[in-house]
Enzyme design. Structure first.
Site, mmCIF file in Angstrom:
data_model
loop_
_atom_site.group_PDB
_atom_site.id
_atom_site.type_symbol
_atom_site.label_atom_id
_atom_site.label_comp_id
_atom_site.label_asym_id
_atom_site.label_seq_id
_atom_site.Cartn_x
_atom_site.Cartn_y
_atom_site.Cartn_z
ATOM 1 N N GLU A 72 -53.968 32.621 -13.664
ATOM 2 C CA GLU A 72 -52.728 32.429 -13.482
ATOM 3 C C GLU A 72 -52.013 34.189 -13.566
ATOM 4 O OE1 GLU A 72 -50.524 29.297 -15.360
ATOM 5 O OE2 GLU A 72 -49.253 30.781 -16.448
ATOM 6 N N GLU A 97 -52.890 35.056 -10.114
ATOM 7 C CA GLU A 97 -51.700 34.849 -9.125
ATOM 8 C C GLU A 97 -50.347 35.393 -9.360
ATOM 9 O OE1 GLU A 97 -50.897 30.578 -9.955
ATOM 10 O OE2 GLU A 97 -49.395 30.503 -8.407
ATOM 11 N N CYS A 112 -48.774 24.738 -17.662
ATOM 12 C CA CYS A 112 -49.686 24.255 -18.415
ATOM 13 C C CYS A 112 -49.365 23.091 -19.111
ATOM 14 C CB CYS A 112 -49.999 25.312 -19.683
ATOM 15 S SG CYS A 112 -50.251 26.831 -19.131
ATOM 16 N N SER A 145 -46.593 27.912 -10.751
ATOM 17 C CA SER A 145 -48.090 28.402 -10.712
ATOM 18 C C SER A 145 -48.764 27.209 -10.347
ATOM 19 C CB SER A 145 -48.676 28.892 -12.064
ATOM 20 O OG SER A 145 -49.901 28.998 -11.963
ATOM 21 N N LYS A 168 -50.321 14.616 -21.303
ATOM 22 C CA LYS A 168 -51.728 14.868 -20.883
ATOM 23 C C LYS A 168 -52.353 13.550 -20.404
ATOM 24 C CE LYS A 168 -52.136 19.359 -21.706
ATOM 25 N NZ LYS A 168 -52.358 20.324 -20.633
ATOM 26 N N GLU A 202 -50.966 13.266 -17.085
ATOM 27 C CA GLU A 202 -51.536 14.109 -16.436
ATOM 28 C C GLU A 202 -52.942 13.627 -15.886
ATOM 29 O OE1 GLU A 202 -52.511 17.843 -18.188
ATOM 30 O OE2 GLU A 202 -51.979 19.062 -16.464
ATOM 31 N N GLU A 255 -54.378 13.650 -8.147
ATOM 32 C CA GLU A 255 -54.614 15.107 -7.608
ATOM 33 C C GLU A 255 -55.772 15.438 -8.553
ATOM 34 O OE1 GLU A 255 -51.493 14.053 -8.181
ATOM 35 O OE2 GLU A 255 -50.342 15.792 -8.767
ATOM 36 N N CYS A 312 -46.481 23.471 -27.828
ATOM 37 C CA CYS A 312 -47.566 22.432 -28.132
ATOM 38 C C CYS A 312 -47.740 22.227 -29.495
ATOM 39 C CB CYS A 312 -48.948 22.815 -27.622
ATOM 40 S SG CYS A 312 -49.277 23.267 -25.788
#
Lengths: 387, 597
Positions: B283, B286, B310, B330, B369, B372, B377, B527
Site C-alpha cells: 500500500e 501504491e 483493510c 487502494s 471478514k 469478505e 474475487e 478493529c
C-alpha cells in the site's frame, strides 16, 4: 330541547360582523394582557389532558429563542370523537385566528395544522379559507403563515411529541419528556401545540373577555366544551355544552332510557356505570373528556366493548415501549383467556395490576391511559368479563 | 465547567453536573439500576422502561436513563412499586421473547437472561405470546444472523446502525403488536445496505443479532487428519480475547492465545500481522506510485486521495454509498485475504503441502471478514483463500469447549513461516494504526531516514473515537529518486466509525478536501472495537484495548513493517517486488459498485 343541560353557543356562534375582527383587535393588545386574560379565564387544553393554556403559552413566550412554532393538533383520532371535524368545517376562521394570536404572543412566524389523514376531504375547503387568512394577515401586517400537514392515519401521531416526529418526516413515536414542547417541540424549537378547540376558545375569550367566559363551567373546568355524542342515543351528534355537569343530567338528556354505561373520553377515557352517574362530574374535577361520549344500553356486552378498545390499542400502540406494546396484547389475550375459562377469574386481578404498571411506566399518554378504560370496565362489569 | 446540583437517591446525597441523568447519577453513587435499551455508545431511547424509578412528586414512575436529575430531586430505586413495575416489564419482554435459552447462541451472555434471573421471573405472570407470532429468522448472509424471535425491540441496533455507522440498514417497521426491527422492504440482510460490520451484534442485549458461527466446521477440519489447518490471528484479537475468558479489558494475551491455538490442534499458528506488514509495503508503494503519476507524469486518470482498504465493512459501505469513489480505494486486499492467498500458494510451496488439503482459518475481531472471505474475487490462489473466519468470541468458545484453563497457559510463539511481525502491524488494530505504520515505512523509503517522531510514535495521526483526525507530514530531504516529493506536505486523514467516514468521503466527493491519504476503519476505535470482539463494549473498554495495542507496539523488537525479516524473504523468494506481477495476482483486488437499494 329540554332544559336539562345548558346549551352553549360559543364555539360555533357568530363571533363578529367583520372577518378577522377579533384577530385585528388582539394584535393591538400587549402579549401580557392576552396571556393574563387566558389565565383569568381558567382555560385548560381541550384535547383531553387539560393543561392550562396560558401557562403553556407563557413558557413558550419566555424561551430566549428566535425560531418558534405554533402547531394546531387536528389529528382527531380518539374513538368516538368527531368534534374537531365539525369545528374545522364550520368555523375554520376561528381556529386560524387563535393560532395567529398565539403566534403573536409567543413570537412565532410559522404555524402548522396537523390534519388527521382521514380528514383529507376537508383539505380543499381549508386551503381556500387559509388563502383568505393569509390575505388578511398581510393586510394586518402580521408576519405569520400557516401550513397544513396531513397525517397518515396513526392514532399515536395525535400525541404531541409523536406528532412533531411525524412532521419532521420521521416515524411517529413519542419522545422522552422533558424536554417539553414549550422548550423543544417541532424541530426542537419552542412550540405551542394546542387542540383545535383550544384555539377557538382563546378567540372567544379575547372576544367576550375572561369575566364573561368564567361564568360558564365550574371551578376546575371553566367554559364550554364541544361533545361528540354517539352510541345508544336517539340524538347522536355534536353538542356544545357547559363543562362540569353531572353525568346523570347528560344521560337524561341523551340516553335512550336504558343506558347502563357511558364511556367518557373515548377508548382512553373512563367507563362510568349507571350507579355512578349521579356522582360523576364531566370535567377536570371528575371525569375529563376530549369530547367523546359513548352511550351504551343494556343490549351491549361490556366485554365486547373492552375487547374492541384493546384491539384498537394493540394496533395503535407505536410499539416502542414495552408496557404499552406488550401490555396491550396481554390485556386482550388475558380477557380472552378468562372468558374461555383457560385462566381463572383471579387472573383479572393480575391484569388489573398490569394495567396499573402500564399507567405508571408507559412512555406516553397512550400507554398510560389504556388502564383507564380497562380498569373501569373490568371493575364495574366483572361478571360480564367472566360469563 | 457545568453547574453542579445535588439530588438524593435512596437517601444518599449525590452531587453531579447539570444534565446528568438519574441513571448516571445512580451509577456514580454505586447504586445499581437495571437497564436494557440504554447503551453508553448510543443516544437515549427510553423505550424498554426497565430502568424506571420513583421520583417524589411524580404521579408516574420515570425512566431514569432519560430523566435529567434536578436540584433537590428525591429518587427511590427500590420501592415495592418500582420492583413490581420492573418485574412486570421484564415478564412482558419475556412473554414476547423466544426464551428457549439453551438453544440460544447468547445463552449465558444475555442481558435479558441476567435481568430475568435478577427479577426471579418464572412465575409465568402472563401469557406466552410467542406461539401466536410469525417471527422470521434471516440466516442467508455470511456474517450475521437476525432472529426476530429473540428481539426485544430495544432498538439498540437501529440506533447503532444509524448513529454510529450512518448505514441505517436496520429500522423499525410496523406498529403496535406487529412492530419489529426490519430492513428495506423486509429484504434479507445480504440484499440491503448492511455492511456486516457487526456493531449491532456487539450491542444486541439478546440473541436477536449474532454472528454466523463456524465453530463446528473448524473443529471438523481440525479432526480431519487429511487436512492441514492453518490459523491466522488479527492484531486486535490478542488484546481483547482475554475479556471473553475472564480477564480484565486491556490485557495482552498474545502468547497464551498462541498456546491455546496450538492445543486446539491447529497445524500451524500464524500471524495476520505478517500480512499487515506486507500490506504496508504494497500500500505504501501504491501511494507513492499514485503520487508520482499525479505529480510527475501528470496522469489525470489516477485517483487521489488514496484510501485504505483493510476494513471490509468500509469496503461494502463505499461500494454502496460512494461507488463513484471506488478508484480512490487502494487495490490492496486486506491482510486477512493476502494471508489467505499466500497460505495456499507461498506457504503451501514452502511447506510442501498440497493447497487442496489446506484449510485456512482466520481469527478476526470482525464479522465483516466473514463476508469478505466469501467474496467471489477472494479465490486468487485457485481455492477459497480463507475457508473459515472466526470472531474473537468464537475462538473463546472453542477454548472453553476444549477445556483449556486459558489463564494458566504458558506464553508461546507463532510458528514460521508467515508468523513474524512488527509493532507497525500490531497497531493495525486501532484507528490511525495503518496510517502510522504506512508513514513509518513510506517516509523512510522516500528520505532514507526514520520518521521524525520520538520513538517512531506518530501521535498526530493516532485517531480518537468520535472524531476525524487530520494531520500534515512534511517530507524533507528526499532521496534523489523521490525528488518530486521534496517539501510536499502529505495530508493525512484518519476516521473511524462509518458515520465519520461518510463525512470525510462526502468532502472528497464534493472536492472540498485536498487530502492525499485517508485511513478508514468501519468500527468505533478501529478493529479493537470490531463487531467480532467480546461483548460488552463501551468507551472505557475500548480505551483499555487501545492502550494495550500501543503497549504491544512499544514492546516489539521491530516496529517498522519493511524491517520484518519474513517480509524481505517473501519478496526475495516469491513475490519479486512490491506491486509486481505476483503481487497483483495474489495481493490486490477490485471492487463492485453496489446500489443503495
Amino acid at each position: 330541547m329540554a332544559e336539562l343541560v345548558q346549551r352553549v353557543d360559543l364555539i360555533f356562534g357568530e363571533y363578529s360582523d367583520e372577518k378577522y375582527k377579533v384577530l385585528e383587535e388582539s394584535l393591538k393588545r400587549s402579549n401580557e394582557d392576552i396571556i393574563k386574560d387566558i389565565l383569568d379565564s381558567g382555560l385548560r387544553g381541550r384535547g383531553g389532558a387539560g393543561f392550562p393554556t396560558a401557562i403553556k403559552w407563557k413558557y413558550t413566550a419566555e424561551q430566549p429563542v428566535k425560531e418558534k412554532y405554533v402547531v394546531c393538533n387536528a389529528d382527531e383520532g380518539e374513538p368516538g370523537t368527531f368534534k374537531d371535524r365539525e369545528i374545522l368545517s364550520r368555523v375554520p376562521r376561528k381556529v386560524f385566528s387563535g393560532m395567529a394570536i398565539c403566534a403573536k404572543v409567543i413570537g412565532a412566524k410559522k404555524g402548522f395544522m396537523y390534519l388527521r389523514g382521514e380528514y383529507r376531504f376537508m383539505l380543499p375547503d381549508l386551503l381556500k379559507e387559509l388563502d383568505e387568512f393569509h390575505a388578511y394577515a398581510k393586510k394586518l401586517k402580521l408576519d405569520f403563515t400557516i401550513e397544513i400537514r396531513m397525517g397518515s392515519g396513526a392514532y399515536i401521531c395525535g400525541e404531541e411529541s409523536a406528532l412533531f416526529e411525524s412532521m419532521e418526516g420521521k416515524r411517529g413515536e413519542p419522545r422522552n419528556k422533558p424536554p417539553y414542547p414549550t422548550v423543544a417541540g417541532y424541530l426542537s424549537k419552542p412550540t405551542v401545540i394546542n387542540n383545535v378547540e383550544t384555539f377557538v376558545n382563546v378567540v372567544m375569550i379575547c372576544r367576550i373577555g375572561p369575566v364573561q367566559y368564567r361564568k360558564l363551567g365550574t371551578h376546575d373546568s371553566r367554559g364550554s366544551k364541544v361533545f361528540s355524542v354517539s352510541g345508544d342515543t336517539p340524538k347522536p351528534g355534536i353538542y356544545e355544552l357547559e363543562l362540569g355537569m353531572p353525568l346523570i343530567r347528560f344521560v337524561e338528556e341523551f340516553g335512550d332510557g336504558d343506558t347502563k354505561a357511558v364511556q367518557v373520553g373515548g377508548a382512553s377515557g373512563f367507563c362510568v356505570p349507571m350507579k355512578k352517574f349521579k356522582d360523576t362530574i364531566i370535567g377536570f374535577e371528575g371525569v375529563p373528556t376530549g369530547g367523546s361520549m359513548m352511550i351504551f344500553n343494556s343490549s351491549r356486552s361490556m366485554y365486547n366493548v373492552l375487547h374492541n378498545y384493546l384491539d384498537f390499542f394493540e394496533e395503535e400502540s407505536c410499539g416502542q415501549c414495552t408496557p404499552c406494546r406488550v401490555g396491550c396484547q396481554q390485556l386482550k389475550k388475558g380477557i380472552q383467556a378468562v372468558k374461555r375459562g383457560d385462566k381463572p377469574v383471579v387472573y383479572l386481578d393480575q391484569l388489573m395490576k398490569l394495567s396499573e404498571t402500564m399507567k405508571i411506566t408507559a412512555k406516553c399518554g397512550l400507554g398510560q391511559s389504556v388502564a383507564n378504560s380497562f380498569s373501569s370496565i373490568v371493575n364495574n362489569f366483572k361478571e360480564e368479563m367472566i360469563y | 465547567m457545568a453547574n453542579k446540583l445535588t439530588l438524593q437517591i435512596d437517601g444518599i446525597d449525590v452531587t453531579v453536573p447539570e444534565d446528568t441523568t438519574i441513571l448516571a447519577a445512580a451509577r456514580k453513587a454505586n447504586i445499581h439500576i437495571p437497564s436494557l435499551c440504554y447503551h453508553e455508545d448510543l443516544c437515549v431511547a427510553g423505550n424498554c422502561r426497565v430502568c424506571v424509578v420513583e421520583v417524589s412528586g411524580s404521579k408516574t414512575l420515570v425512566a431514569s436513563c432519560a430523566m435529567p436529575a434536578s436540584e433537590g430531586m428525591q429518587v427511590f430505586t427500590n420501592t415495592g412499586k418500582v420492583r413490581l413495575a420492573r418485574k412486570h416489564i421484564v415478564e412482558l419482554l419475556l412473554s414476547e421473547h423466544n426464551a428457549d435459552c439453551t438453544k440460544c447462541y447468547k445463552n449465558g451472555n444475555c442481558e435479558l437472561q441476567f435481568l430475568a434471573s435478577e427479577m426471579l421471573t418464572g412465575d409465568h405472570l402472563f401469557l406466552d405470546l410467542v406461539p401466536g407470532k410469525k417471527y422470521t429468522i434471516d440466516r442467508f448472509n455470511s456474517a450475521i444472523i437476525k432472529d426476530d424471535s429473540r428481539c426485544i425491540r430495544c432498538q439498540r441496533c437501529v440506533r447503532t446502525c444509524e448513529e454510529l455507522q450512518s448505514v441505517s440498514a436496520l429500522d423499525v417497521a410496523y406498529k403496535g403488536d406487529k412492530m419489529k426491527i426490519s430492513t428495506f422492504f423486509e429484504n434479507p440482510l445480504f440484499e440491503v445496505v448492511c455492511t456486516n460490520c457487526g456493531q449491532c451484534v456487539n450491542r444486541c442485549p439478546t440473541g436477536a443479532l449474532i454472528e454466523k458461527n463456524y465453530v463446528d466446521p473448524v473443529w471438523e477440519a481440525i479432526y480431519d487428519k487429511t487436512k492441514h489447518v492453518v490459523v491466522q490471528t488479527a492484531p486486535a484479537v490478542r488484546i481483547a480475547l482475554g475479556e471473553a475468558l475472564g480477564l480484565p479489558p486491556g490485557k495482552i494475551v498474545t502468547g497464551k492465545m498462541v498456546a491455546a491455538l496450538k492445543r486446539l490442534g491447529f497445524d500451524s499458528v500464524l500471524d495476520t500481522d505478517f500480512t499487515a506488514d506486507l500490506t504496508i509495503i504494497e500500500e505504501g508503494h501504491e501511494l507513492l506510485s499514485r503520487l508520482k503519476r499525479v505529480l510527475v507524469d501528470k496522469d489525470t486518470t489516477v485517483a487521489l486521495p488514496m484510501t485504505t482498504s483493510c476494513s471490509p465493512g468500509w469496503i461494502k459501505f463505499i461500494e454502496h454509498t460512494f461507488p463513484e469513489l471506488l478508484p480512490n480505494l487502494s487495490s490492496c486486499k486486506s491482510p486477512q485475504q493476502m494471508f489467505g492467498a499466500l497460505t495456499k500458494t507461498y506457504y503451501a510451496q514452502k511447506r510442501g503441502v498440497d493447497p487442496k488439503n489446506i484449510i485456512s482459518v482466520s481469527v478476526m475481531p470482525c464479522t465483516a471478514k466473514k463476508f469478505e472471505a466469501d467474496r467471489p474475487e477472494m479465490r486468487s490462489s485457485g481455492y477459497k483463500d480463507v475457508d473459515y473466519v472466526l470472531t474473537t468470541r468464537e475462538l473463546a468458545i472453542m477454548i472453553k469447549q476444549a477445556g483449556l484453563d486459558f489463564q494458566s497457559l504458558p506464553n508461546e510463539s507463532f510458528d514460521s513461516i508467515m508468523g513474524s511481525s512488527t509493532g507497525a502491524a500490531v497497531i493495525f488494530g486501532t484507528t490511525g494504526g495503518v496510517m502510522e505504520a504506512a508513514l513509518r515505512t513510506a517516509y523512510e523509503i522516500v528520505t532514507g531516514r526514520e520518521v521524525p517522531f520520538e520513538k517512531l510514535n506518530i501521535t498526530p495521526v493516532r485517531g480518537t473515537e468520535g472524531e476525524v483526525r487530520e494531520a500534515t507530514i512534511k517530507i524533507e530531504k528526499t532521496k534523489p529518486e523521490w525528488k518530486f516529493l521534496e517539501g510536499v506536505e502529505l495530508k493525512c486523514v484518519v476516521a473511524n466509525g462509518l458515520a465519520h467516514a461518510k463525512r470525510v468521503m462526502q468532502n472528497v466527493k464534493d472536492g472540498t478536501a485536498n487530502y492525499h491519504f485517508i485511513e478508514i476503519m468501519a468500527c468505533p476505535g478501529g478493529c479493537l472495537g470490531g463487531g467480532g470482539q467480546p461483548i460488552p463494549t463501551n468507551p472505557e473498554i475500548r480505551a483499555k484495548r487501545k492502550s494495550a495495542i500501543y503497549e504491544e507496539d512499544m514492546g516489539m523488537p521491530i516496529r517498522k513493517s519493511h524491517e520484518n525479516p519474513e517480509v524481505a524473504e517473501i519478496y526475495k523468494d516469491f513475490l519479486g517486488e512490491p506491486l509486481g506481477h505476483k503481487s497483483h495476482e495474489l495481493l490486490h483486488t477490485h471492487y463492485t459498485p453496489r446500489k443503495r437499494y
